[in-house]
Design a protein around this motif. Structure first.
Motif, PDB file in Angstrom:
ATOM      1  N   GLY A 138      -2.929   5.607  -0.558  1.00  0.00           N
ATOM      2  CA  GLY A 138      -2.023   4.514  -0.208  1.00  0.00           C
ATOM      3  C   GLY A 138      -1.471   4.660   1.199  1.00  0.00           C
ATOM      4  N   ILE A 139      -1.100   5.874   1.576  1.00  0.00           N
ATOM      5  CA  ILE A 139      -0.578   6.102   2.930  1.00  0.00           C
ATOM      6  C   ILE A 139      -1.675   5.875   3.964  1.00  0.00           C
ATOM      7  N   GLY A 140      -2.856   6.457   3.725  1.00  0.00           N
ATOM      8  CA  GLY A 140      -3.938   6.345   4.707  1.00  0.00           C
ATOM      9  C   GLY A 140      -4.382   4.913   4.937  1.00  0.00           C
ATOM     10  N   VAL A 141      -4.667   4.200   3.841  1.00  0.00           N
ATOM     11  CA  VAL A 141      -5.127   2.814   3.971  1.00  0.00           C
ATOM     12  C   VAL A 141      -4.017   1.934   4.543  1.00  0.00           C
TER      13      VAL A 141
ATOM     14  N   LEU B 140       0.828  -1.207   0.000  1.00  0.00           N
ATOM     15  CA  LEU B 140       0.000   0.000   0.000  1.00  0.00           C
ATOM     16  C   LEU B 140       0.866   1.264   0.000  1.00  0.00           C
ATOM     17  N   PHE B 141       1.971   1.234   0.727  1.00  0.00           N
ATOM     18  CA  PHE B 141       2.877   2.383   0.711  1.00  0.00           C
ATOM     19  C   PHE B 141       3.553   2.517  -0.659  1.00  0.00           C
ATOM     20  N   ILE B 142       3.836   1.385  -1.292  1.00  0.00           N
ATOM     21  CA  ILE B 142       4.422   1.423  -2.640  1.00  0.00           C
ATOM     22  C   ILE B 142       3.422   1.994  -3.636  1.00  0.00           C
ATOM     23  N   ILE B 143       2.132   1.657  -3.459  1.00  0.00           N
ATOM     24  CA  ILE B 143       1.091   2.238  -4.319  1.00  0.00           C
ATOM     25  C   ILE B 143       1.084   3.755  -4.180  1.00  0.00           C
ATOM     26  N   SER B 144       1.279   4.235  -2.961  1.00  0.00           N
ATOM     27  CA  SER B 144       1.372   5.684  -2.750  1.00  0.00           C
ATOM     28  C   SER B 144       2.541   6.274  -3.528  1.00  0.00           C
ATOM     29  N   ILE B 145       3.667   5.593  -3.506  1.00  0.00           N
ATOM     30  CA  ILE B 145       4.842   6.063  -4.240  1.00  0.00           C
ATOM     31  C   ILE B 145       4.554   6.062  -5.742  1.00  0.00           C
ATOM     32  N   ILE B 146       3.902   4.993  -6.230  1.00  0.00           N
ATOM     33  CA  ILE B 146       3.561   4.914  -7.659  1.00  0.00           C
ATOM     34  C   ILE B 146       2.623   6.052  -8.040  1.00  0.00           C
ATOM     35  N   GLY B 147       1.682   6.378  -7.153  1.00  0.00           N
ATOM     36  CA  GLY B 147       0.769   7.489  -7.425  1.00  0.00           C
ATOM     37  C   GLY B 147       1.521   8.800  -7.597  1.00  0.00           C
TER      38      GLY B 147
ATOM     39  N   ARG C 194       8.930   0.256   7.389  1.00  0.00           N
ATOM     40  CA  ARG C 194       9.558   1.532   7.727  1.00  0.00           C
ATOM     41  C   ARG C 194      10.074   2.246   6.476  1.00  0.00           C
ATOM     42  N   ASN C 195      10.792   1.527   5.632  1.00  0.00           N
ATOM     43  CA  ASN C 195      11.407   2.161   4.463  1.00  0.00           C
ATOM     44  C   ASN C 195      10.365   2.609   3.438  1.00  0.00           C
TER      45      ASN C 195
ATOM     46  N   ALA D 207       7.059   6.924   0.961  1.00  0.00           N
ATOM     47  CA  ALA D 207       5.737   7.465   0.618  1.00  0.00           C
ATOM     48  C   ALA D 207       5.526   8.830   1.242  1.00  0.00           C
ATOM     49  N   LEU D 208       5.910   8.983   2.525  1.00  0.00           N
ATOM     50  CA  LEU D 208       5.723  10.263   3.198  1.00  0.00           C
ATOM     51  C   LEU D 208       6.619  11.353   2.612  1.00  0.00           C
TER      52      LEU D 208
END
Length: 349
Positions: free
Chosen positions: A102-105, A56-63, A156-157, A162-163
């Motif tokens: 992605g970050i929220g979920v 999910l964090f990777i999805i945020s990065i992709i976004g 963590r990474n 993402a953040l």
């Protein structure tokens, strides 16, 4: 005379009173027993949830990367067609959505599946002494340890990545609000003027065909742009300010204010198409009631009263474009709008 009951619940003894019930009859039940989750019992399930959170964090990065592609690659192709512009806007919106979602979920899923879920009760006290501050620091360390962020480097990474990337689209959005170095007054002044000027013909949107007064029938509504807009350097920006609606009605039904007697041509009037609430395009005209309706928030304007607001959140009437007829019978503007078009802002007089 004896003590007789009057039939009330208090006298009949059917209502229990506080002093009639022993306080120790209802002991504190305490916290319910903790039920461990699957991830608490099975390390493989915990690892699977960890990968899900990281995904999910990777999805945020992709976004965020999708936003960059739309912004830098598509945004620098030169003149874009309407279809290309729609694709770019969709990619910008989806990229920003996935970056935030992605970050929220991911954080919610992390808390529900991996962070400790047992309940505990602690007495709250003021932090005053050095010993208390040390206890507070120990509590923070405990929270970090229980969250698993120290021993789960994958989460963590990806969270850090993402953040770090998620706020960047907002920075570019803000930067692009104005890149010419103009002052706030100059930026506002850009909204005061459009392509309309004395003698500029009214043409159909989007063809650019000039309109004769004789072609406008009572009850009709035409979407109109100024002549030459399609060949302008920034046609979309100019259209956003200059697009108007042209309608014709019986002059006897019009309530004309002083100074606007020659702003119409035998009942043909032109008003800004941009709603004065948040700038949505107005496209609905009800010819029997002479009402214009904004589809976004239902602001309603009365054409017989110079497009005065009669319903909805819009703050003021639609600006009117003064028009006349040239020597060839075509509708032309007498001047630009006499007030800024679009939503209200603090400098509007």
């Amino acid at each position: 005379m004896g003590n007789h009951s009057h039939g009330s619940p208090e006298d009949s003894g059917t209502v229990a009173k506080a002093d009639d019930v022993a306080q120790d009859r209802f002991p504190d039940p305490g916290l319910p027993p903790h039920r461990p989750r699957i991830a608490d019992r099975d390390p493989r399930q915990a690892k699977r949830h960890e990968r899900q959170v990281a995904l999910l964090f990777i999805i945020s990065i992709i976004g965020t990367v999708l936003f960059f592609v739309a912004y830098f690659v598509l945004g620098h192709l030169g003149d874009m067609t309407f279809a290309e512009l729609r694709v770019q806007n969709a990619m910008l919106g989806l990229g920003t959505t996935f970056a935030m979602l992605g970050i929220g979920v991911g954080i919610v899923h992390w808390a529900r599946t991996l962070m400790p879920d047992h309940e505990l009760v602690e007495e709250r006290h003021e932090i005053r002494s050095e010993e208390d501050r040390q206890d507070a620091a120990e509590i923070v360390d405990t929270i970090l340890e229980e969250s698993g962020i120290k021993r789960r480097p994958l989460i963590r990474n990806t969270l850090i990545g993402a953040l770090a990337l998620a706020p960047i689209p907002a920075i570019f959005y803000m930067r692009d609000l104005e890149r010419s170095g103009k002052t706030a007054h100059q930026m506002v002044d850009q909204l005061r003027h459009t392509m309309w000027d004395t003698g500029v013909r009214l043409t159909r949107d989007p063809s650019g065909t000039p309109i004769k007064a004789a072609d406008v029938q009572i009850g009709s509504a035409l979407h109109v742009i100024p002549e030459g807009l399609n060949d302008a350097e920034q046609p979309l920006n100019e259209k956003a300010k200059a697009v108007v609606l042209v309608m014709r009605m019986d002059p006897a039904e019009m309530q004309i204010s002083e100074g606007r007697e020659d702003w119409h041509v035998d009942g043909i009037v032109a008003y800004s198409k941009i709603c004065t609430h948040v700038g949505c395009p107005i496209a609905l005209y009800e010819q029997h009631t002479h009402h214009l309706l904004c589809p976004c928030h239902q602001s309603t304007f009365d054409l017989t009263q110079e497009c005065k607001v009669i319903f909805g959140p819009a703050g003021h009437a639609l600006p009117q474009l003064p028009i006349m007829v040239d020597s060839e019978g075509y509708l032309v503007a007498r001047s630009d709008f006499h007030e800024p078009v679009g939503p209200s802002y603090w400098e509007r007089g």
